[in-house]
Design a protein around this motif. Structure first.
Motif: not given
Lengths: 431, 137
Positions: A113-118, B7-24
Motif C-alpha cells: 500500500a505504501l509504495i503503490s499509492w502513485p 513527477i508522476l513518471a518518477g513516482l511510478l518507478f518508485l516501487p521498482v527502486l524500493v524493491l530493487g533496494a530491498l533485494m540488494l
C-alpha cells in the motif's frame, strides 16, 4: 463530385467491442498459462534470474503505463495499472520467498500500500478493485505501529495505561466510529446532495485504511466491553472457537453501524459511507472463505461462514440497485458470482460447468446488447479460472491448456474480423 | 511531457527502486557469523500452508557454544520461521522437523536481526536434498 463517406455501422462497432473484450480474456489466459509454466518449473530457475526478471517486468510495466498516460489511452492505462499493482504485490511475495523472510502478510500488504499509492494518482478508477486488498492488508495493526504508539505515549504514562490497557481496543473502536459518524453528520446537514467522498479516491483510500485498521479492534471491543464474549459462546449459535466469535461479532458491528449510517441518510437521496462499509465487511468474510479453502478452518463450520457473506452480498446488491449506484452494483454482482462458485470444491468437474454458465451468460448479454453484463460474465470466468488455478495439482499441463485455449480464441476472433469487415457507405453530395 | 507528468513518471518507478533496494539489501549479507539453530515444528493457521515449512527455534537442542559467553541470544531471533519448499516435499520435511533433524543456518550479526541462509536436513543442504529427491523420482 462524389464524396465517399465512411460510416461505421453501429452494430459493427459494437461487435468490435465484444471482440476486444474477448481478446483481453484470451490475453489473460495466455498470461496465466505462462505463469503456470514458470511456476511448474520454479525450483529449477536460479534465484538471481527470478529477482532480476521480476524487476525487469516491473520496469517494463511502469514504462508501458507512462506511455499509456502520455498517449491518453485511458482503457489500456487502467489495465496496465491493474497489472502493475498485482505485479508489485507478486514481487514483494517473491522477495519474501527467495530470502525466506519471516514477516507476516499484513506487513507485506502494508508495504504494498505504501509504495503503490502513485497508481491511485495514475488510475483512480481502480479503487474498487483494490478495496478488499487494502482492507486485508491493513486489517491487523502491524506490530511496528504499536511500537510507535507506545513510544509516543510513553510506556508508563497515564495515557498509555488507558490506551494500552484492557480498554485499548475500545478506545480505538470509539475513535473510528466517532470519526465516521461525525463525517456523516456534517455531510448530512451540509448543503450537498451527493456524497463527494465516494468520488475522491485518495480521501476514501485513507478512510478505508483507517477503517481496516480498527475493524478487528471494534469487534473485540464490543465483545469485551459488553462482557458478552463468554455469554455468547455459551449460546448454541455462537458455540465456536474465539475465531468465529470474533468474526460474527465483527459482522454484527458492521450491520449496526451500516444501519445507523442508513438511518442518518434515509431522507437524503445520496450515497453515503455505507457502500464502503458494506464492501469492507464483505472483504472480511472473503478472508475467512480463503482460509476455509486453504484447509485452515474446519469445514463443518462452513455453513455459517459461507452463507453469511452471501446474505451480506445480496443486501449490498439491493442497496446499490435501490440507489442506482452502478459501480457498487457491478462489484456486488461479480462478488455474488464468486461466492456461488466458492460453494463448490475446486475441481475440474465444477470448473467446466461454471465456465459454461459464464459463456451462456455472456452470449445472452451479447444478444441483449448489454455490455455491462457481458463484462460481468467475462470477469466471473476470469475469477473462476483463478480459483481453479490456485488449487490445480499439475500446473505444467494447465499452463499448456490455458495458452492453447487463449491462442484458439485469438485466431477465431481474427478470422471472424477478417470475414466480417466494417461496411462503407458511399454518399453522393450534390454541389 | 509536462512537469507533473515527469513527477508522476518518477513516482511510478518508485516501487521498482524500493524493491530493487530491498533485494540488494537482503542479497548482500556482508560480514556475519554463521550459526546453526535446531528447529522444531508447529502448525499455524497459515494461508500458504504446504508451500512453506513452519518452524520455531528449539533452544534446548541448539549448541549455544556458537555464541558469545555460550549463551543463546534468544531475544535476537524470531519466535517463528518459515522456509520455502516444494509442496511435494512438505510432508517428509514436516516429519523431519518433528524428528528434530532440521537445522536452520543464520547469518548472525551483532547489531541487526539474523538472516536465514540455508536449511539443513540431517546436515545436508535443502538444495542438495531437493535434487536428490528429484532424481529419486
Amino acid at each position: 463530385m462524389q464524396e465517399v463517406e465512411k460510416k461505421t455501422n453501429t452494430a459493427d462497432s459494437s461487435q468490435n467491442y465484444w471482440f476486444t473484450v474477448l481478446l483481453y480474456f484470451a490475453s489473460f489466459l495466455i498470461g496465466l498459462g505462462i505463469i503456470a509454466e514458470i511456476a511448474a518449473n520454479w525450483q529449477y530457475i536460479p534465484k538471481a534470474l527470478k529477482l532480476s526478471g521480476a524487476l525487469a517486468a516491473m520496469a517494463l510495466n511502469a514504462g508501458v503505463l507512462i506511455w499509456t498516460i502520455e498517449r491518453g489511452k485511458n482503457v489500456l492505462k487502467q489495465v496496465v495499472a491493474c497489472v502493475y499493482a498485482f505485479l508489485i504485490m507478486g514481487v514483494i511475495g517473491l522477495i519474501s520467498q527467495v530470502f525466506n523472510l519471516t514477516g507476516s502478510i499484513n506487513n507485506a500488504c502494508l508495504l504494498w500500500a505504501l509504495i503503490s499509492w502513485p497508481l491511485l494518482w495514475a488510475a483512480p478508477r481502480l479503487l474498487w478493485l483494490w478495496l478488499p486488498l487494502f482492507l486485508f492488508g491493513a486489517h491487523y495493526m502491524p506490530p511496528f505501529l504499536d511500537e510507535i504508539m507506545r513510544e509516543v505515549l510513553g510506556e508508563n504514562s497515564w495515557s498509555s495505561m488507558v490506551v494500552f490497557g484492557r480498554s485499548f481496543d475500545l478506545w480505538r473502536c470509539l475513535v473510528v466510529l466517532s470519526v465516521l459518524l461525525a463525517y456523516e453528520a456534517v455531510a448530512l446537514f451540509g448543503d450537498k446532495k451527493n456524497c463527494s467522498s465516494i468520488r475522491k479516491p485518495l480521501w476514501l483510500y485513507s478512510a478505508i485504511l483507517m477503517l481496516g485498521l480498527y475493524s478487528k479492534s471494534a469487534a473485540w471491543a464490543v465483545a469485551e466491553w459488553m462482557g458478552g464474549r463468554h455469554f455468547l459462546q455459551s449460546m448454541m449459535v455462537f458455540n465456536y472457537s474465539d475465531f468465529y466469535v470474533q468474526r460474527n461479532i465483527m459482522f454484527a458491528v458492521f450491520i449496526l453501524v451500516a444501519m445507523g449510517i442508513w438511518w442518518l441518510n434515509r431522507k437524503k437521496e445520496r450515497v453515503s459511507f455505507m457502500p464502503t462499509f458494506l464492501v469492507g465487511a464483505v472483504a472480511e468474510y472473503f478472508v475467512t472463505c480463503s482460509l476455509i479453502f486453504a484447509g485452515v478452518l474446519e469445514r463443518y463450520n462452513r455453513g455459517l461462514e459461507m452463507y453469511m457473506p452471501g446474505l451480506f452480498l445480496f443486501i449490498t446488491f439491493g442497496y446499490a440497485y435501490y440507489h442506482k449506484f452502478r459501480s457498487l452494483l457491478l462489484l456486488s454482482a461479480v462478488l455474488i458470482i464468486i461466492w456461488l462458485f466458492a460453494l463448490f470444491d475446486e475441481d475440474l468437474f465444477d470448473l467446466l460447468p461454471c465456465l459454461a454458465i459464464c459463456a451462456l451468460t455472456a452470449f445472452a448479454a451479447y444478444k441483449k446488447h448489454s455490455r455491462r453484463w457481458f463484462n460481468v460474465s467475462v470477469v466471473a470466468a476470469v475469477i473462476r479460472i483463478l480459483i481453479y488455478y490456485g488449487s490445480a495439482a499439475d500446473l505444467r499441463f494447465l499452463g499448456m491448456y490455458l495458452i492453447g485455449f487463449g491462442i484458439l480464441i485469438i485466431v477465431t476472433i481474427l478470422l471472424l474480423v477478417k470475414y466480417n469487415p466494417v461496411k462503407e457507405e458511399v454518399k453522393d453530395v450534390k454541389e | 511531457m509536462s512537469k507533473s507528468k515527469y513527477i508522476l513518471a518518477g513516482l511510478l518507478f518508485l516501487p521498482v527502486l524500493v524493491l530493487g533496494a530491498l533485494m540488494l539489501d537482503y542479497a548482500f549479507l556482508g560480514n556475519y557469523q554463521e550459526v546453526r539453530v535446531v528447529m522444531a515444528g508447529y502448525d499455524p493457521k497459515d494461508f500458504f500452508a504446504g508451500y512453506y515449512i513452519n518452524m520455531r527455534p528449539d533452544w534446548k537442542k541448539t549448541d549455544c557454544g556458537q555464541f558469545a559467553d555460550n549463551i543463546c541470544p534468544q531475544e535476537r531471533f524470531s519466535q517463528n520461521y518459515r522456509y520455502y519448499i516444494n509442496i511435494k516435499e512438505s510432508a517428509p520435511l514436516t516429519k523431519a522437523v518433528n524428528e528434530g533433524i532440521i537445522e536452520m543456518v543464520f547469518a548472525y550479526y551483532p547489531d541487526k536481526e539474523p538472516r536465514t541462509i540455508d536449511l539443513l536436513i540431517d546436515g545436508v543442504s535443502y538444495e542438495e536434498y531437493a535434487e536428490f529427491q528429484a532424481k529419486q523420482k
